[in-house]
Design a protein around this motif. Structure first.
Motif, PDB file in Angstrom:
ATOM      1  N   ARG A 144       0.838  -1.206   0.000  1.00  0.00           N
ATOM      2  CA  ARG A 144       0.000   0.000   0.000  1.00  0.00           C
ATOM      3  C   ARG A 144       0.873   1.255   0.000  1.00  0.00           C
ATOM      4  NH1 ARG A 144      -5.049   1.504   4.034  1.00  0.00           N
ATOM      5  NH2 ARG A 144      -5.069   3.689   3.538  1.00  0.00           N
TER       6      ARG A 144
ATOM      7  N   PHE B  78      -2.657  -3.068 -10.868  1.00  0.00           N
ATOM      8  CA  PHE B  78      -4.092  -3.284 -10.680  1.00  0.00           C
ATOM      9  C   PHE B  78      -4.822  -3.874 -11.891  1.00  0.00           C
ATOM     10  CE2 PHE B  78      -3.206  -0.004  -7.479  1.00  0.00           C
ATOM     11  CZ  PHE B  78      -3.791  -0.592  -6.373  1.00  0.00           C
TER      12      PHE B  78
ATOM     13  N   SER C 292      -7.604   3.965   0.971  1.00  0.00           N
ATOM     14  CA  SER C 292      -6.487   3.436   0.184  1.00  0.00           C
ATOM     15  C   SER C 292      -6.711   3.774  -1.285  1.00  0.00           C
ATOM     16  CB  SER C 292      -6.372   1.926   0.370  1.00  0.00           C
ATOM     17  OG  SER C 292      -7.470   1.270  -0.235  1.00  0.00           O
TER      18      SER C 292
ATOM     19  N   SER D  60      -6.349   1.769  -3.664  1.00  0.00           N
ATOM     20  CA  SER D  60      -7.073   0.615  -4.192  1.00  0.00           C
ATOM     21  C   SER D  60      -8.585   0.802  -4.025  1.00  0.00           C
ATOM     22  CB  SER D  60      -6.599  -0.650  -3.472  1.00  0.00           C
ATOM     23  OG  SER D  60      -7.337  -1.759  -3.884  1.00  0.00           O
TER      24      SER D  60
ATOM     25  N   TYR E   5     -11.392   1.241  -6.966  1.00  0.00           N
ATOM     26  CA  TYR E   5     -12.576   0.387  -7.058  1.00  0.00           C
ATOM     27  C   TYR E   5     -13.859   1.206  -7.004  1.00  0.00           C
ATOM     28  CZ  TYR E   5     -10.539  -4.227  -7.257  1.00  0.00           C
ATOM     29  OH  TYR E   5      -9.892  -5.357  -7.685  1.00  0.00           O
TER      30      TYR E   5
ATOM     31  N   GLU F 288     -11.462  -9.419  -3.070  1.00  0.00           N
ATOM     32  CA  GLU F 288     -10.519  -8.329  -2.810  1.00  0.00           C
ATOM     33  C   GLU F 288     -10.273  -8.106  -1.320  1.00  0.00           C
ATOM     34  OE1 GLU F 288      -8.720  -7.080  -5.137  1.00  0.00           O
ATOM     35  OE2 GLU F 288      -9.828  -8.146  -6.703  1.00  0.00           O
TER      36      GLU F 288
ATOM     37  N   TYR G 117     -11.877  -6.440   1.049  1.00  0.00           N
ATOM     38  CA  TYR G 117     -12.086  -5.135   1.662  1.00  0.00           C
ATOM     39  C   TYR G 117     -12.949  -5.296   2.906  1.00  0.00           C
ATOM     40  CZ  TYR G 117     -10.184  -2.614  -2.322  1.00  0.00           C
ATOM     41  OH  TYR G 117      -9.353  -2.111  -3.272  1.00  0.00           O
TER      42      TYR G 117
END
Length: 197
Positions: free
Chosen positions: A13, A38, A79, A81, A85, A146, A148
Motif C-alpha cells: 500500500r 491493478f 487506500s 485501491s 474500485y 478483494e 475489503y
C-alpha cells in the motif's frame, strides 16, 4: 487466494501511495506501474460484472483513464485501491444503465458460442455468480475476493456499512443455498470467505 504475510499488505500500500504521489508530481510514466499493479484484478472485477470480454477491456481502459484524469482528487483518507474500485464501481453502474439492451444481446450471442473450459471450481463459482444481481456481485467480489472491510465497501459503493454487512450475510445464505443445489463443491470456499473485518 494468496496468503498475505503480516506487514506485506501495508508495504504494498505504501509503495502504491508513493507511486501515486510521483504521478501527481508530474511523472506520467510512473502511472504505468499503477496500471500493471491493478490491471489483472480490475479486469477480473469488471468481467464478473459485465460478463463480456470486449466490454470488459473497454471498461478497464476507461477506468484507468478516468483514474488518471481525476488523480488530483485522490487523498489518503482511503487506500488508493479502494478509491480505484469506487471509480470502477460507478463506471460499471453507468455502463450497465446505458447498455442494458446491448448487454442482453451480447449475452445471447455469447450463449451461442462454444463454452470456454473452466476447472470444476471455476465452473461452480461462475454458476453461482450468474444467479446474483449486479449489486450482489460487487459486494461478493469486493469482500470475498478483494478482501475489503465493510467500511471500505461502504465507501466504494456509497452505501452504509451496516447495510453492506446485512446484504453480505443475505448473499452468503443465498450462495450457500444455491451451492447445495449445484453440488456443494465450493461450499468450503464460500463458507471460508465470511471472515468479518
Amino acid at each position: 487466494m494468496q496468503t498475505i504475510i503480516p506487514g506485506e499488505a501495508e508495504e504494498k500500500r505504501n509503495a502504491i501511495e508513493a507511486i501515486v504521489e510521483q504521478v501527481k508530481a508530474g511523472d506520467i510514466q510512473a502511472y504505468k506501474s499503477i496500471i500493471i499493479h491493478f490491471e489483472r484484478q480490475m479486469y477480473a472485477y469488471c468481467l464478473y460484472i459485465l460478463k463480456d470480454h470486449a466490454e470488459t477491456e473497454d471498461a478497464v481502459q476507461e477506468i484507468f483513464i478516468r483514474a488518471y484524469e481525476h488523480l488530483y482528487q485522490y487523498s489518503r483518507q482511503v487506500s488508493f485501491s479502494a478509491w480505484l474500485y469506487k471509480m470502477a464501481y460507478h463506471h460499471l453502474m453507468n455502463v450497465k444503465k446505458k447498455k442494458s439492451r446491448w448487454l442482453r444481446l451480447v449475452e445471447h450471442v455469447k450463449e451461442q458460442q462454444p463454452v470456454q473450459q473452466f476447472s470444476q471450481q471455476e465452473s461452480v463459482v461462475h454458476e453461482l455468480l450468474t444467479h446474483l444481481s449486479t449489486e450482489e456481485r460487487h459486494i461478493l467480489l469486493l469482500k470475498a475476493v478483494e478482501q475489503y472491510t465493510f467500511e471500505e465497501i461502504s465507501e466504494i459503493m456509497g452505501v452504509k456499512s451496516a447495510t453492506i454487512r446485512k446484504k453480505y450475510e443475505r448473499l452468503r445464505r443465498k450462495l450457500l443455498e444455491s451451492n447445495s443445489l449445484i453440488g456443494g463443491v465450493a461450499h468450503g470456499k464460500v463458507a471460508a470467505s465470511n471472515g468479518v473485518r
